[in-house]
Enzyme design. Sequence first.
Site, PDB file in Angstrom:
ATOM      1  N   TRP A 152       0.853  -1.192   0.000  1.00 48.93           N
ATOM      2  CA  TRP A 152       0.000   0.000   0.000  1.00 48.93           C
ATOM      3  C   TRP A 152       0.890   1.244   0.000  1.00 48.93           C
ATOM      4  CZ3 TRP A 152      -2.061   2.812   4.709  1.00 48.93           C
ATOM      5  CH2 TRP A 152      -3.034   3.749   4.354  1.00 48.93           C
ATOM      6  N   ASP A 210      -1.510  -5.697   9.202  1.00 56.09           N
ATOM      7  CA  ASP A 210      -2.449  -4.670   8.762  1.00 56.09           C
ATOM      8  C   ASP A 210      -3.650  -5.384   8.149  1.00 56.09           C
ATOM      9  OD1 ASP A 210      -3.817  -2.506   7.796  1.00 56.09           O
ATOM     10  OD2 ASP A 210      -2.266  -1.853   6.386  1.00 56.09           O
ATOM     11  N   ALA A 226      -7.203  -4.581   6.943  1.00 56.21           N
ATOM     12  CA  ALA A 226      -8.129  -3.492   6.634  1.00 56.21           C
ATOM     13  C   ALA A 226      -9.359  -3.943   5.849  1.00 56.21           C
ATOM     14  CB  ALA A 226      -7.398  -2.407   5.832  1.00 56.21           C
ATOM     15  N   LYS A 229     -13.944   0.005   5.693  1.00 54.78           N
ATOM     16  CA  LYS A 229     -14.350  -0.610   4.436  1.00 54.78           C
ATOM     17  C   LYS A 229     -15.471  -1.622   4.624  1.00 54.78           C
ATOM     18  CE  LYS A 229      -9.727   0.223   2.707  1.00 54.78           C
ATOM     19  NZ  LYS A 229      -9.335   1.001   3.897  1.00 54.78           N
TER      20      LYS A 229
END
Length: 292
Positions: free
Chosen positions: A131, A212, A214, A247
Amino acid sequence: DKPKLFDRLQAQPSDPLLALIGLAKADTRPEKIDVGVGVYRGAAGTTPILRAVKQAERILIETQETKAYLGSAGDRRFAELLRPILLGPRANDETIAGVQTPGGCGALRLGFELIATANPNARVFVGTPTWPNHPPIIGAVGLEIVEYPYYDRGERRICFERMTEALGRAEAGDVVLLHGCCHNPTGADLDTDQWAEVARICSTRGLIPFVDIAYQGFGRGLDEDSAGLWMILDQCDEVIAAQSCDKNFSVYRDRVGSLWIKTGSASATATAMGHVFQRAREMWSMPPDHGA
């Protein structure tokens, strides 16, 4: 002539992602699809608000009695309710603590602030591509980044051998940044055996996994998408995880995230969280409450 403060600044390089978004906006073709930002869009190209979220907002409007400060920990009930969703079988583990943050970005920055406080010499092993905001966040706290190939675009496969080879060169106390699921930007996730091997390497070499996560629920399911994190938690004494609800609840602009810390004991976790609260106090005082 006295030098002016802002004359000392040099122009920043343009962000290629923002440039791509600008090109998409300027494109007048009705069939265009903007894939520059990882947000859900319906057939009409809009990002709808979930009916459940609208209902929850109505309840808040009718029942919320105050907008007084909650403190640096934010909504403690939010973190408590996330435990079984994110941690699964480790939900009752007293060595794991979580705190609300302003989205996944806030969780990442807070986690790396904690690492820099505990060990400013720690290196962060980052697979490429990753990312685009990962490197700037890590660099902002002054930690060294060690890159290694994660995905081969030509062969469309994860470079797992090169990944494990790189982790084999990491030293105790170094950090390994991992995508929990729905790898951004490739979509290529580690399988069960690969997660097990990464967990083994981190455990035996004394590396700190920083997961991470997400997009939990957007890959194979809520539990399936957190299975890699669960393996890491089972095998490693010290783990950091940055989580986001932006999200999977489609509440991007409300910035709903959390940071999770696991240490070797409940007392060590309490000490670490004391530093987490202090860093949060310095950066944003308290996270936004509405989305949580």
